[in-house]
Scaffold this active site. Structure first.
Site, PDB file in Angstrom:
ATOM      1  N   ALA A  11       0.828  -1.216   0.000  1.00  0.00           N
ATOM      2  CA  ALA A  11       0.000   0.000   0.000  1.00  0.00           C
ATOM      3  C   ALA A  11       0.856   1.257   0.000  1.00  0.00           C
ATOM      4  CB  ALA A  11      -0.912  -0.005   1.227  1.00  0.00           C
ATOM      5  N   ARG A  17      -3.118   9.828  -9.355  1.00  0.00           N
ATOM      6  CA  ARG A  17      -4.283  10.013 -10.235  1.00  0.00           C
ATOM      7  C   ARG A  17      -5.592  10.245  -9.474  1.00  0.00           C
ATOM      8  NH1 ARG A  17      -4.401   5.144 -14.135  1.00  0.00           N
ATOM      9  NH2 ARG A  17      -2.733   4.278 -12.847  1.00  0.00           N
ATOM     10  N   ASP A 104      -4.920  -1.473  -2.803  1.00  0.00           N
ATOM     11  CA  ASP A 104      -5.852  -0.729  -3.650  1.00  0.00           C
ATOM     12  C   ASP A 104      -6.708  -1.665  -4.508  1.00  0.00           C
ATOM     13  OD1 ASP A 104      -3.854  -1.599  -5.327  1.00  0.00           O
ATOM     14  OD2 ASP A 104      -3.372   0.354  -6.175  1.00  0.00           O
TER      15      ASP A 104
HETATM   16  C1  UD1 Z   1       1.749  -4.745 -10.915  1.00  0.00           C
HETATM   17  C2  UD1 Z   1       2.457  -5.976 -11.451  1.00  0.00           C
HETATM   18  C3  UD1 Z   1       1.785  -6.403 -12.760  1.00  0.00           C
HETATM   19  C4  UD1 Z   1       0.305  -6.657 -12.532  1.00  0.00           C
HETATM   20  C5  UD1 Z   1      -0.347  -5.428 -11.896  1.00  0.00           C
HETATM   21  C6  UD1 Z   1      -1.759  -5.746 -11.492  1.00  0.00           C
HETATM   22  C7  UD1 Z   1       4.788  -5.793 -10.807  1.00  0.00           C
HETATM   23  C8  UD1 Z   1       6.149  -5.434 -11.227  1.00  0.00           C
HETATM   24  N1  UD1 Z   1       3.836  -5.644 -11.695  1.00  0.00           N
HETATM   25  O1  UD1 Z   1       1.941  -3.707 -11.839  1.00  0.00           O
HETATM   26  O2  UD1 Z   1       2.384  -7.582 -13.254  1.00  0.00           O
HETATM   27  O3  UD1 Z   1      -0.329  -6.958 -13.743  1.00  0.00           O
HETATM   28  O4  UD1 Z   1       0.365  -5.030 -10.719  1.00  0.00           O
HETATM   29  O5  UD1 Z   1      -2.389  -4.584 -11.054  1.00  0.00           O
HETATM   30  O6  UD1 Z   1       4.609  -6.224  -9.674  1.00  0.00           O
HETATM   31  N2  UD1 Z   1       3.564  -0.812  -4.413  1.00  0.00           N
HETATM   32  C9  UD1 Z   1       4.290  -0.582  -3.255  1.00  0.00           C
HETATM   33  N3  UD1 Z   1       5.583  -0.192  -3.353  1.00  0.00           N
HETATM   34  C10 UD1 Z   1       6.208  -0.019  -4.542  1.00  0.00           C
HETATM   35  C11 UD1 Z   1       5.465  -0.257  -5.718  1.00  0.00           C
HETATM   36  C12 UD1 Z   1       4.158  -0.656  -5.630  1.00  0.00           C
HETATM   37  O7  UD1 Z   1       3.763  -0.728  -2.152  1.00  0.00           O
HETATM   38  O8  UD1 Z   1       7.402   0.330  -4.526  1.00  0.00           O
HETATM   39  C13 UD1 Z   1       2.179  -1.256  -4.306  1.00  0.00           C
HETATM   40  C14 UD1 Z   1       1.174  -0.276  -4.886  1.00  0.00           C
HETATM   41  O9  UD1 Z   1       0.699   0.615  -3.886  1.00  0.00           O
HETATM   42  C15 UD1 Z   1       0.068  -1.189  -5.373  1.00  0.00           C
HETATM   43  C16 UD1 Z   1       0.809  -2.470  -5.741  1.00  0.00           C
HETATM   44  O10 UD1 Z   1       2.036  -2.420  -5.066  1.00  0.00           O
HETATM   45  O11 UD1 Z   1      -0.862  -1.484  -4.362  1.00  0.00           O
HETATM   46  C17 UD1 Z   1       1.024  -2.597  -7.238  1.00  0.00           C
HETATM   47  O12 UD1 Z   1       1.773  -1.505  -7.680  1.00  0.00           O
HETATM   48  P1  UD1 Z   1       1.486  -0.823  -9.068  1.00  0.00           P
HETATM   49  O13 UD1 Z   1       2.410   0.264  -9.263  1.00  0.00           O
HETATM   50  O14 UD1 Z   1       0.037  -0.585  -9.202  1.00  0.00           O
HETATM   51  O15 UD1 Z   1       1.912  -2.047 -10.020  1.00  0.00           O
HETATM   52  P2  UD1 Z   1       1.700  -2.127 -11.569  1.00  0.00           P
HETATM   53  O16 UD1 Z   1       2.789  -1.405 -12.238  1.00  0.00           O
HETATM   54  O17 UD1 Z   1       0.312  -1.799 -11.909  1.00  0.00           O
HETATM   55 CA    CA Z   2      -1.714  -1.108 -10.601  1.00  0.00          CA
END
Ligand code: UD1
Ligand code: CA
Length: 456
Positions: A11, A17, A104
């Site tokens: 999270a 956005r 989320d």
């Molecule tokens: C990620 C997946 C992707 C998948 C998608 C589904 C990876 C590299 N990619 O992509 O394969 O299809 O989710 O929605 O995992 N978050 C953190 N710390 C960070 C980065 C992210 O806590 O450093 C959390 C975000 O808050 C979120 C979740 O991890 O809840 C996913 O991060 P997000 O950036 O949405 O991943 P995607 O690039 O969409």
């Molecule tokens: Ca995402």
């Protein structure tokens, strides 16, 4: 197995956005933050512990949800999903199964997660995938000819061919803690986004001969993330439709399931009917044969059998006895208790009062800080003057009292059983049982009086 499950909820994402000062996961669905929805579901799995990875500067998240039994783990910089999970590893016991959820993605169901956890074992990893008509933006599941999962490729890193794959990574997975820890140490950030991808553990687990068992969801909404206000509204509708369906399956008649909002827990007896645009909040219990009129709002209310709540009533923190009739346009405020068969009519406000069986307050009244006996009739426009500008005072009304219209009770004041009060009275002193009491001035007529006329 339940005892050695640890849930890690990611999270830390910024949520730009949403165009809001509030961290993304604190936005609400059904009046509950989206992160709390995920935590609640995680709790239903009987996890030994739940860790939430939150972002730098996002202190509002642990502050706001401090009452929940979770470990808060800060990820100071968002270096990717792999890096995020790695922050939680030191606090997880060696033998645990780790389930990764997203803060989320609020509508994930317990049933889906039970299946996903079952897919993970000593030598296997459970991966939740979904097929989408438009997989743009998601990580794709790359399989070999025998349908074995080989790796996940992120959209931004994928070739044209790989982008044709419509099976996507939901991001949710389950695997043993020690294996996970080993793979996370091997991650690098040499990819299109310069991030430590959790998804890269899939290729590493293939190298390790760990089986990858994929599971799937019945409803795509379960794995949909929320990134903006449009998706927030869509997920709210999905959630509400589910709630409505649950009520209908229990036998409740909803005039229109798209026009009821449940922001809490509603239980209902048999043959309950709910008209359109009703909002339920908190814990609401409806007895048998209750009907709720259009536009009414019920917040933390217990409603007995055979109660009719007519249109546009607002009822909060109250207990409504069997066979009561309320409204239309009535307001029942906190700490009110109505016994059986009480009638509360239009434009009546009742606050912090107990009203005994069969009493009626049918029109335009304010009854506050009052105890009222049974079979009392309160005439239209009667007001308890419970506030002297500094303190609140009690009005006590016995059984079988008849109160004429437009009476004011200047509290504190007591009215004896069987008393009758003449219309238009201002009651400042005790009213004796069985007597007629009135405080209105005598009617006079002035003979020969003439109305003033306009001067010419
Ligand atoms: C990620 C997946 C992707 C998948 C998608 C589904 C990876 C590299 N990619 O992509 O394969 O299809 O989710 O929605 O995992 N978050 C953190 N710390 C960070 C980065 C992210 O806590 O450093 C959390 C975000 O808050 C979120 C979740 O991890 O809840 C996913 O991060 P997000 O950036 O949405 O991943 P995607 O690039 O969409
Ligand atoms: Ca995402």
């Amino acid at each position: 197995m339940t005892n050695n499950l640890t849930v890690v909820i990611l999270a830390a994402g910024q949520g730009t956005r949403m165009k809001s000062d509030l961290p993304k996961v604190l936005h609400r669905i059904a009046n509950k933050s989206i992160l709390e929805h995920v935590i609640d579901t995680a709790q239903q799995l009987g996890a030994g512990s739940i860790s939430v990875v939150y972002g730098h500067g996002g202190e509002r998240v642990p502050q706001t949800l401090a009452h929940l039994p979770v470990n808060w783990i800060e990820q100071a910089e968002q270096l990717g999903t792999g890096h995020a999970v790695a922050q939680a590893i030191p606090s997880i016991q060696a033998e645990d199964i780790v389930l990764v959820l997203y803060g989320d993605v609020p509508l994930i169901s317990k049933e889906t997660l039970v299946e996903l956890i079952a897919a993970a074992g000593k030598d296997s990893l459970g991966l939740l995938t979904a097929k989408l008509d438009d997989p743009t933006g998601y990580g794709r599941i790359v399989r070999d000819e025998s349908n074995k999962v080989l790796r996940i490729v992120e959209h931004k890193d994928a070739s044209e061919d790989e982008r044709q794959i419509n099976e996507i990574n939901t991001g949710l997975l389950a695997v043993g803690r020690n294996k996970l820890a080993g793979w996370l140490e091997k991650l690098d950030n040499k990819n299109a986004q310069g991030e430590y991808y959790l998804t890269d553990i899939i290729a590493l687990s293939v190298q390790d001969n760990t089986d990858i068992n994929t599971t799937s969801v019945d409803k795509i909404a379960e794995v949909m993330g929320i990134n903006d206000k449009v998706q927030l509204a869509e997920m709210e509708r999905e959630y509400q439709m589910d709630q409505a369906e649950k009520l209908m399956r229990q036998g409740v008649t909803l005039r229109d399931p798209r026009r009821v909002d449940i922001r809490g827990d509603v239980t209902a007896g048999k043959d309950v009917e709910i008209d359109v645009n009703v909002i339920f909040e908190g814990t609401v219990k409806l007895g048998n044969r209750v009907s709720v009129g259009a536009g009414s709002i019920l917040r933390d209310v217990v409603v007995g059998d055979d109660v009719t709540i007519k249109d546009y009533c607002v009822i909060e923190d109250a207990n409504i006895g069997a066979a009561c009739q309320i409204g239309p346009f009535a307001r029942i405020r906190p700490e009110t208790r109505l016994e059986e068969n009480v009638h509360i009519g239009n434009f009546v406000e009742v606050k912090k009062s107990q009203i005994d069986k069969g009493s009626k307050i049918n029109h335009l009244s304010y009854i506050g800080d009052t105890t009222m006996g049974s079979k009392v009739n309160i005439g239209a426009g009667t007001i308890t003057c419970n506030y002297d500008g500094a303190n609140k005072h009690q009005t006590k009304i016995g059984n079988d009292v008849f109160v004429g219209s437009d009476t004011q009770f200047i509290a504190p004041v007591e009215i004896g059983d069987g008393a009758t009060i003449g219309a238009g009275s201002t009651i400042t002193k005790e009213v004796l049982a069985g007597e007629l009491t009135l405080s209105r001035s005598k009617q006079v007529s002035i003979k020969g009086w003439q109305r003033p006329r306009k001067k010419k």
